[in-house]
Write a protein that holds these residues in place. Structure first.
Motif, mmCIF file in Angstrom:
data_model
loop_
_atom_site.group_PDB
_atom_site.id
_atom_site.type_symbol
_atom_site.label_atom_id
_atom_site.label_comp_id
_atom_site.label_asym_id
_atom_site.label_seq_id
_atom_site.Cartn_x
_atom_site.Cartn_y
_atom_site.Cartn_z
ATOM 1 N N SER A 72 0.830 -1.212 0.000
ATOM 2 C CA SER A 72 0.000 0.000 0.000
ATOM 3 C C SER A 72 0.858 1.254 0.000
ATOM 4 O O SER A 72 0.573 2.211 -0.729
ATOM 5 C CB SER A 72 -0.928 0.017 1.222
ATOM 6 N N LEU A 75 2.478 1.649 -3.414
ATOM 7 C CA LEU A 75 1.484 2.117 -4.378
ATOM 8 C C LEU A 75 1.196 3.602 -4.175
ATOM 9 O O LEU A 75 1.143 4.374 -5.140
ATOM 10 C CB LEU A 75 0.201 1.299 -4.253
ATOM 11 N N MET A 76 1.036 4.016 -2.923
ATOM 12 C CA MET A 76 0.758 5.421 -2.638
ATOM 13 C C MET A 76 1.921 6.306 -3.092
ATOM 14 O O MET A 76 1.705 7.346 -3.733
ATOM 15 C CB MET A 76 0.516 5.615 -1.139
ATOM 16 N N ALA A 78 4.140 5.679 -5.403
ATOM 17 C CA ALA A 78 4.182 5.681 -6.866
ATOM 18 C C ALA A 78 3.125 6.631 -7.429
ATOM 19 O O ALA A 78 3.400 7.403 -8.350
ATOM 20 C CB ALA A 78 3.974 4.270 -7.398
ATOM 21 N N ARG A 79 1.936 6.594 -6.869
ATOM 22 C CA ARG A 79 0.854 7.468 -7.341
ATOM 23 C C ARG A 79 1.188 8.933 -7.067
ATOM 24 O O ARG A 79 0.928 9.796 -7.898
ATOM 25 C CB ARG A 79 -0.465 7.090 -6.670
ATOM 26 N N LEU A 80 1.791 9.218 -5.907
ATOM 27 C CA LEU A 80 2.182 10.591 -5.589
ATOM 28 C C LEU A 80 3.283 11.083 -6.519
ATOM 29 O O LEU A 80 3.418 12.289 -6.756
ATOM 30 C CB LEU A 80 2.636 10.695 -4.130
ATOM 31 N N SER A 81 4.059 10.148 -7.063
ATOM 32 C CA SER A 81 5.126 10.497 -8.011
ATOM 33 C C SER A 81 4.623 10.587 -9.445
ATOM 34 O O SER A 81 5.406 10.781 -10.360
ATOM 35 C CB SER A 81 6.246 9.454 -7.929
ATOM 36 N N GLY A 82 3.316 10.393 -9.643
ATOM 37 C CA GLY A 82 2.734 10.538 -10.966
ATOM 38 C C GLY A 82 2.509 9.247 -11.725
ATOM 39 O O GLY A 82 2.093 9.282 -12.889
ATOM 40 N N ALA A 83 2.773 8.110 -11.138
ATOM 41 C CA ALA A 83 2.558 6.834 -11.828
ATOM 42 C C ALA A 83 1.067 6.619 -12.083
ATOM 43 O O ALA A 83 0.215 7.116 -11.336
ATOM 44 C CB ALA A 83 3.107 5.680 -11.003
ATOM 45 N N ASN A 84 0.776 5.895 -13.137
ATOM 46 C CA ASN A 84 -0.610 5.559 -13.459
ATOM 47 C C ASN A 84 -1.153 4.530 -12.476
ATOM 48 O O ASN A 84 -0.398 3.788 -11.846
ATOM 49 C CB ASN A 84 -0.709 5.003 -14.883
ATOM 50 N N THR A 85 -2.464 4.457 -12.414
ATOM 51 C CA THR A 85 -3.116 3.434 -11.608
ATOM 52 C C THR A 85 -2.780 2.073 -12.208
ATOM 53 O O THR A 85 -2.874 1.899 -13.426
ATOM 54 C CB THR A 85 -4.643 3.640 -11.612
#
Length: 109
Positions: A72, A75-76, A78-85
Motif C-alpha cells: 500500500s 502504491l501510494m 508511486a501514485r504521488l510520483s505521478g505513476a498511473n493506476t
C-alpha cells in the motif's frame, strides 16, 4: 455462544472473525465440558498472539498485514510520483495456520 454450545444440535465447528473471540469460544467450550478439537473445532479469520498461545493453539488465517501495508505504501508513493493506476489488482495471499484446535485424531493436514 453458550446457548449454541449447550444445544442438542450444537455445531461441530465454529469459525469466528477474530482470534480474541476464538480464544473466548475455546474458554467457553472448555468450561461447558467440551474438548477442543475432539468435540468442537475452533478457527479464526485473523491470527494473533491469542490464537498462538491459546490452549489448544487456534487455527487461524494470517492475513499478511505487513505485506499489505508495504504494498500500500509503495502504491501510494508511486501514485504521488505521478505513476498511473495499476491495470491489475495486486493480491496479497493469506496463509492458513493450521493448529491443534482443528486437528482431530486421524486427520492429516
Amino acid at each position: 455462544i453458550r446457548a449454541r454450545l449447550a444445544a442438542p444440535d450444537r455445531p461441530d465447528a465454529i469459525v469466528v472473525a477474530t482470534s480474541d473471540f476464538a480464544a473466548l469460544v475455546v474458554e467457553l467450550a472448555t468450561a461447558s465440558g467440551l474438548r477442543v478439537p475432539e468435540d468442537l473445532m475452533v478457527a479464526a479469520l485473523t491470527d494473533s498472539e491469542h490464537s498462538r498461545t491459546s490452549d489448544p493453539p487456534i487455527t487461524a488465517m494470517d492475513l499478511n498485514h505487513e505485506g499489505l501495508a508495504e504494498h500500500s505504501v509503495e502504491l501510494m508513493l508511486a501514485r504521488l510520483s505521478g505513476a498511473n493506476t495499476p491495470s491489475e489488482a495486486h493480491v496479497i495471499a493469506p496463509d492458513l495456520r493450521v493448529r491443534r484446535s482443528t486437528l482431530r485424531a486421524g486427520f492429516r493436514s
